[in-house]
Write an enzyme that holds these catalytic residues in place. Sequence first.
Site, PDB file in Angstrom:
ATOM      1  N   ILE A  42      60.166  43.967  26.043  1.00  0.00           N
ATOM      2  CA  ILE A  42      59.276  43.785  27.055  1.00  0.00           C
ATOM      3  C   ILE A  42      59.677  42.902  28.362  1.00  0.00           C
ATOM      4  CG2 ILE A  42      57.137  43.971  25.338  1.00  0.00           C
ATOM      5  CD1 ILE A  42      57.328  40.697  25.090  1.00  0.00           C
ATOM      6  N   ALA A  57      69.824  38.272  32.234  1.00  0.00           N
ATOM      7  CA  ALA A  57      71.413  38.541  32.329  1.00  0.00           C
ATOM      8  C   ALA A  57      71.908  38.520  30.982  1.00  0.00           C
ATOM      9  CB  ALA A  57      71.890  37.579  33.160  1.00  0.00           C
ATOM     10  N   VAL A  92      67.306  39.912  25.735  1.00  0.00           N
ATOM     11  CA  VAL A  92      66.442  41.020  25.750  1.00  0.00           C
ATOM     12  C   VAL A  92      65.447  40.469  25.058  1.00  0.00           C
ATOM     13  CG1 VAL A  92      65.945  42.986  25.084  1.00  0.00           C
ATOM     14  CG2 VAL A  92      68.216  42.711  25.845  1.00  0.00           C
ATOM     15  N   VAL A  93      63.960  40.626  25.406  1.00  0.00           N
ATOM     16  CA  VAL A  93      62.659  39.959  24.953  1.00  0.00           C
ATOM     17  C   VAL A  93      61.977  41.194  24.299  1.00  0.00           C
ATOM     18  CG1 VAL A  93      60.796  38.792  25.213  1.00  0.00           C
ATOM     19  CG2 VAL A  93      62.835  38.178  26.232  1.00  0.00           C
ATOM     20  N   LYS A 110      63.429  36.628  21.785  1.00  0.00           N
ATOM     21  CA  LYS A 110      64.505  36.580  22.776  1.00  0.00           C
ATOM     22  C   LYS A 110      65.636  36.658  22.000  1.00  0.00           C
ATOM     23  CE  LYS A 110      65.093  33.727  26.469  1.00  0.00           C
ATOM     24  NZ  LYS A 110      65.466  32.724  27.183  1.00  0.00           N
ATOM     25  N   ASP A 139      65.242  26.658  37.571  1.00  0.00           N
ATOM     26  CA  ASP A 139      65.334  27.850  37.649  1.00  0.00           C
ATOM     27  C   ASP A 139      63.791  28.293  37.593  1.00  0.00           C
ATOM     28  OD1 ASP A 139      65.953  30.428  38.278  1.00  0.00           O
ATOM     29  OD2 ASP A 139      66.593  30.878  36.123  1.00  0.00           O
TER      30      ASP A 139
END
Length: 414
Positions: free
Chosen positions: A119, A123, A126-127, A145, A241
């Site tokens: 979803i 970098a 992946v979630v 994650k 960020d």
Amino acid sequence: MEEDSQTSSHDHVRAWREGSALPQGAPPSRPPSRAPSVRSGREPSVPRQEKHKPESVFTLAGLIGSGPKLSRRPSQSSRKSDSERGAPSAYGPPGPVGLSTDSVASLTKKYGYCEKVAIGKGATSVVRLAHKWERGSEEKLYAVKEFRKRRKNETEKEYVKKLTAEFCISSTLHHINVVETVDLVQDEQHHWCEVMEYCAGGDLYAAIKKGGMSREEVECCFGQILRGVNYLHSQGVAHRDIKPENLYFNAKGHVKIGDYGASTVYRLPWEATIHMSTGLCGSEPYIAPEQFLNKPYDARLVDIWACAIVFYCLHFQELPWRVAQLTDPLYAAYSAACLSSSSNNPSSLPPTVSLLSPRACRPLLRKMLEPDPKQRALIEDCLRDQWFVNVEVCTEPLREGSKGHRHVLPGLAP
């Protein structure tokens, strides 16, 4: 009266964007895209800019199409981060202490079935979405994650230290405007995974790109973001960020700050001293100018700058410039205008700020977008601002006579 003044401001900014207020020969920029976060040792390069053809009739749509494209941007960080340099942390040891694989329950056993389709992607991770069913209760959803695999050139200790640095900070943060971090576990393939609350409303970037946000929604989002930042700073944590891609909606329209991979602890609970930060991190259009100087900087002020850029994106669906360096003609023009104007004089505000609506928000945004960090507003100054204290947010009780508002949530069907 507000509409008339805004129209004249639009005309003024149009001339500025078309080059009359820029250095000689400087080209105007292209329309808005998602921002990559900086993770290299080189300074980010500024994309080549194309000329924008002036329209015969000036409209707000024309203005929105003339700024740098708002796109998803990967985060970046050069040199060693504060945690990698061994900076002290109040949030537990930075190493793999307490993460023995012998004592870690599997992801599926604790948090249910994890979908294979991602979803979200970053970098270094992946979630995915995990579904947990329990007897007598509704289905629970978690965002999981999955971190990247260990690189060949890093030891197991170095790898786990990088993974746990983010978790050691985010797992201690508990606020309505902060994504809740639940656990750090291994899945069946022995990949390290961070389990977080699932924000079903999607991210702020998708909401901005979808469009249609009312003024009340924009102000509410901004108000919630600053409240979240205020909480982080009260805990001695700076995010470093902040951008639309790292701001999420839950199903109720509450904005939550997520992704603490670039965050740093600038003050321990028992300290009064502010520790300066180093390293270039964040996403190009949202990075404060002092971060490009290769000198220590106050990470709190970096967050303030980024929040102001997010407000600009909320308002116009575009970025004010590509990068806050004098090599960018739009930023160079803004910096020059700031030198000749006063943040306390609304009539002398640079076009980037004087176009914002309502008029009452402009002095605060000018102080947040002050190129000189020594003169920039702190979060406490923002919360005390006369305009900001009257901003209504849906995480707090409605004021008497208020009709409230509804958020456009891209992650949920209307």
